[in-house]
Design an enzyme around this catalytic site. Structure first.
Site, PDB file in Angstrom:
ATOM      1  N   TYR A  87      46.747  19.827  48.372  1.00  0.00           N
ATOM      2  CA  TYR A  87      46.362  19.758  49.791  1.00  0.00           C
ATOM      3  C   TYR A  87      47.326  20.596  50.653  1.00  0.00           C
ATOM      4  O   TYR A  87      46.902  21.335  51.548  1.00  0.00           O
ATOM      5  CB  TYR A  87      46.387  18.284  50.196  1.00  0.00           C
ATOM      6  CG  TYR A  87      45.974  17.960  51.603  1.00  0.00           C
ATOM      7  CD1 TYR A  87      44.639  18.095  52.008  1.00  0.00           C
ATOM      8  CD2 TYR A  87      46.899  17.475  52.523  1.00  0.00           C
ATOM      9  CE1 TYR A  87      44.262  17.764  53.298  1.00  0.00           C
ATOM     10  CE2 TYR A  87      46.523  17.140  53.813  1.00  0.00           C
ATOM     11  CZ  TYR A  87      45.205  17.284  54.193  1.00  0.00           C
ATOM     12  OH  TYR A  87      44.831  16.956  55.474  1.00  0.00           O
TER      13      TYR A  87
ATOM     14  N   LYS B 214      46.203  23.698  52.890  1.00  0.00           N
ATOM     15  CA  LYS B 214      46.324  23.570  54.347  1.00  0.00           C
ATOM     16  C   LYS B 214      47.209  24.654  54.949  1.00  0.00           C
ATOM     17  O   LYS B 214      47.023  25.035  56.106  1.00  0.00           O
ATOM     18  CB  LYS B 214      46.845  22.176  54.709  1.00  0.00           C
ATOM     19  CG  LYS B 214      45.794  21.089  54.585  1.00  0.00           C
ATOM     20  CD  LYS B 214      44.524  21.469  55.338  1.00  0.00           C
ATOM     21  CE  LYS B 214      43.721  20.315  55.850  1.00  0.00           C
ATOM     22  NZ  LYS B 214      42.436  20.746  56.452  1.00  0.00           N
TER      23      LYS B 214
ATOM     24  N   SER C 163      47.618  20.920  58.403  1.00  0.00           N
ATOM     25  CA  SER C 163      48.181  19.582  58.259  1.00  0.00           C
ATOM     26  C   SER C 163      49.686  19.720  58.162  1.00  0.00           C
ATOM     27  O   SER C 163      50.197  20.742  57.686  1.00  0.00           O
ATOM     28  CB  SER C 163      47.647  18.941  56.972  1.00  0.00           C
ATOM     29  OG  SER C 163      48.453  17.840  56.610  1.00  0.00           O
TER      30      SER C 163
HETATM   31  P1  NAI Z   1      37.376  12.295  57.167  1.00  0.00           P
HETATM   32  O1  NAI Z   1      37.349  12.060  55.709  1.00  0.00           O
HETATM   33  O2  NAI Z   1      37.004  11.179  58.085  1.00  0.00           O
HETATM   34  O3  NAI Z   1      36.487  13.549  57.562  1.00  0.00           O
HETATM   35  C1  NAI Z   1      36.283  14.652  56.743  1.00  0.00           C
HETATM   36  C2  NAI Z   1      34.798  14.920  56.696  1.00  0.00           C
HETATM   37  O4  NAI Z   1      34.565  16.123  55.948  1.00  0.00           O
HETATM   38  C3  NAI Z   1      34.022  13.808  55.996  1.00  0.00           C
HETATM   39  O5  NAI Z   1      33.026  13.291  56.864  1.00  0.00           O
HETATM   40  C4  NAI Z   1      33.436  14.471  54.767  1.00  0.00           C
HETATM   41  O6  NAI Z   1      32.164  13.988  54.391  1.00  0.00           O
HETATM   42  C5  NAI Z   1      33.383  15.934  55.205  1.00  0.00           C
HETATM   43  N1  NAI Z   1      33.377  16.839  54.059  1.00  0.00           N
HETATM   44  C6  NAI Z   1      34.169  16.770  52.958  1.00  0.00           C
HETATM   45  N2  NAI Z   1      33.872  17.751  52.122  1.00  0.00           N
HETATM   46  C7  NAI Z   1      32.877  18.472  52.688  1.00  0.00           C
HETATM   47  C8  NAI Z   1      32.173  19.635  52.293  1.00  0.00           C
HETATM   48  N3  NAI Z   1      32.430  20.225  51.122  1.00  0.00           N
HETATM   49  N4  NAI Z   1      31.236  20.137  53.123  1.00  0.00           N
HETATM   50  C9  NAI Z   1      30.955  19.528  54.297  1.00  0.00           C
HETATM   51  N5  NAI Z   1      31.605  18.404  54.716  1.00  0.00           N
HETATM   52  C10 NAI Z   1      32.550  17.893  53.929  1.00  0.00           C
HETATM   53  O7  NAI Z   1      38.864  12.788  57.500  1.00  0.00           O
HETATM   54  P2  NAI Z   1      39.559  13.262  58.851  1.00  0.00           P
HETATM   55  O8  NAI Z   1      40.858  12.603  58.910  1.00  0.00           O
HETATM   56  O9  NAI Z   1      38.638  13.167  59.996  1.00  0.00           O
HETATM   57  O10 NAI Z   1      39.853  14.799  58.508  1.00  0.00           O
HETATM   58  C11 NAI Z   1      39.359  15.904  59.235  1.00  0.00           C
HETATM   59  C12 NAI Z   1      40.229  17.104  58.925  1.00  0.00           C
HETATM   60  O11 NAI Z   1      41.532  16.915  59.471  1.00  0.00           O
HETATM   61  C13 NAI Z   1      40.422  17.394  57.452  1.00  0.00           C
HETATM   62  O12 NAI Z   1      40.425  18.784  57.231  1.00  0.00           O
HETATM   63  C14 NAI Z   1      41.790  16.825  57.169  1.00  0.00           C
HETATM   64  O13 NAI Z   1      42.397  17.440  56.046  1.00  0.00           O
HETATM   65  C15 NAI Z   1      42.500  17.152  58.457  1.00  0.00           C
HETATM   66  N6  NAI Z   1      43.676  16.351  58.715  1.00  0.00           N
HETATM   67  C16 NAI Z   1      43.562  15.038  59.043  1.00  0.00           C
HETATM   68  C17 NAI Z   1      44.687  14.303  59.337  1.00  0.00           C
HETATM   69  C18 NAI Z   1      44.613  12.891  59.767  1.00  0.00           C
HETATM   70  O14 NAI Z   1      45.681  12.348  60.142  1.00  0.00           O
HETATM   71  N7  NAI Z   1      43.446  12.249  59.778  1.00  0.00           N
HETATM   72  C19 NAI Z   1      46.029  14.897  59.228  1.00  0.00           C
HETATM   73  C20 NAI Z   1      46.046  16.294  58.919  1.00  0.00           C
HETATM   74  C21 NAI Z   1      44.889  16.974  58.666  1.00  0.00           C
END
Ligand code: NAI
Length: 303
Positions: free
Chosen positions: A167, A171, A154
């Site tokens: 975070y 990251k 990130s």
């Molecule tokens: P999101 O919250 O929609 O998706 C994350 C998913 O991970 C969720 O569905 C959640 O249930 C699952 N999850 C959480 N803890 C878990 C665990 N212990 N075991 C299995 N599944 C688990 O968020 P998003 O935005 O799709 O994020 C995806 C990745 O991208 C994350 O790692 C986030 O930190 C990273 N990210 C996202 C950004 C953004 O702009 N959306 C920016 C930078 C990084």
């Protein structure tokens, strides 16, 4: 135009694929022929609770479009969870070609307000989670002499973000993990790269203004991730930013600095501070040894 990226015959694990970015990765991988393990614990944005429905929904979507997928509801943050995710792939499809470490949570607070439990929970899912799932997958991939792993970093990690100390640390930690694994995997064609995404998901909906979010659909990120986990990608150790139509590399670079042959006083260092901190003609290095070799070469040239 290059050949179409095709994942037919490939097996992919996407963690946190029940929503947001991971869901789109899973759908697009399946649309291009991959058999996908859709892992998601189904908890809240801050990592509480769990619900099988998140992974099940995406599996159903993939199947409805004629693709192949199985669900996994395991927690990436435990060794047994990581093992179970990998076993799910092996039992269903007999191999693992692609692993996208994508699961994530947030516990945003300014540093002094971050409780130990907030620190531990965030480190557990992002950094320990990357370890728990990658460790067993890496072993299988090395044996098969093929693998593509994508870590999710990130800008909070690569650049910093106010109120996200836990975070940010986690990251950048996965970037460090990729730096070591790129060296350990390369001989066996197991390539490890990092994506820095930016997209409108439940993670960002309160953090970014609506007019910014409107231009940041998850579909802008997925092509970069598909490139990184394709056979056509022969790079390892890259960190690629992907958001809102921007695709570009972030790297840790080392400046030329100044070489001293005798221990300098701190005052002498201060006198050279502009030169020491300058990134003009900075370079990336393949690994720690490459930097040492470069310095040694410069030291020899000086004498
Ligand atoms: P999101 O919250 O929609 O998706 C994350 C998913 O991970 C969720 O569905 C959640 O249930 C699952 N999850 C959480 N803890 C878990 C665990 N212990 N075991 C299995 N599944 C688990 O968020 P998003 O935005 O799709 O994020 C995806 C990745 O991208 C994350 O790692 C986030 O930190 C990273 N990210 C996202 C950004 C953004 O702009 N959306 C920016 C930078 C990084």
């Amino acid at each position: 135009m290059t050949d179409k990226i095709d994942f037919t015959g490939r097996v992919a694990i996407v963690t946190g694929a029940g929503g947001g970015l991971g869901r789109d990765y899973a759908l697009q991988l399946a649309a291009r022929g991959a058999k996908v393990v859709v892992n998601d614990l189904g908890g809240t944005r801050d990592g509480r609770g769990g619900d099988d429905a998140a992974a099940n929904r995406v599996v159903e979507e993939i199947r409805a479009r004629g693709g192949e997928a199985v669900p996994s509801y395991d927690n990436v943050a435990t060794v047994s969870g990581g093992r179970s995710i990998v076993d799910t792939a092996l039992e269903a499809y007999g191999r693992i070609d692609v692993l996208i470490n994508n699961a994530g949570i947030l516990r945003d607070k300014t540093f002094v307000k971050i409780e130990e439990s907030d620190w531990d929970a965030v480190m557990a899912v992002h950094l320990r989670g990357a370890y728990c799932v990658t460790r067993p997958a890496f072993e299988v991939m090395k044996k098969n002499r093929y693998g593509r792993i994508v870590m999710t970093s990130s800008m909070a990690g690569t650049l910093g973000n106010f109120g996200q100390a836990n975070y940010s640390a986690a990251k950048l930690g996965v970037f460090g993990l990729a730096n070591a694994l790129k060296l350990e995997g390369r001989r066996d064609n197991v390539l490890v790269n990092v994506v820095v995404p930016g997209a409108a998901t439940r993670m960002t909906e309160e953090l970014l203004p609506p007019e910014v979010l409107a231009r940041m659909g998850v579909e802008w990120v997925t092509p970069a991730v598909l490139c990184l986990c394709s056979e056509a990608c022969t790079d390892t150790g890259l960190c690629i930013n992907a958001f809102a139509g921007y695709y570009g590399r972030t790297a840790l670079m080392t400046g030329p600095g100044e070489l001293f042959s005798e221990v300098p006083d701190p005052e002498r260092l201060l006198a050279s501070w502009e030169k020491i901190k300058s990134l003009e003609t900075a370079k990336t290095f393949e690994d720690a040894n490459a930097l040492f070799a470069d310095l040694l070469g410069r030291a020899i040239l000086r004498t």
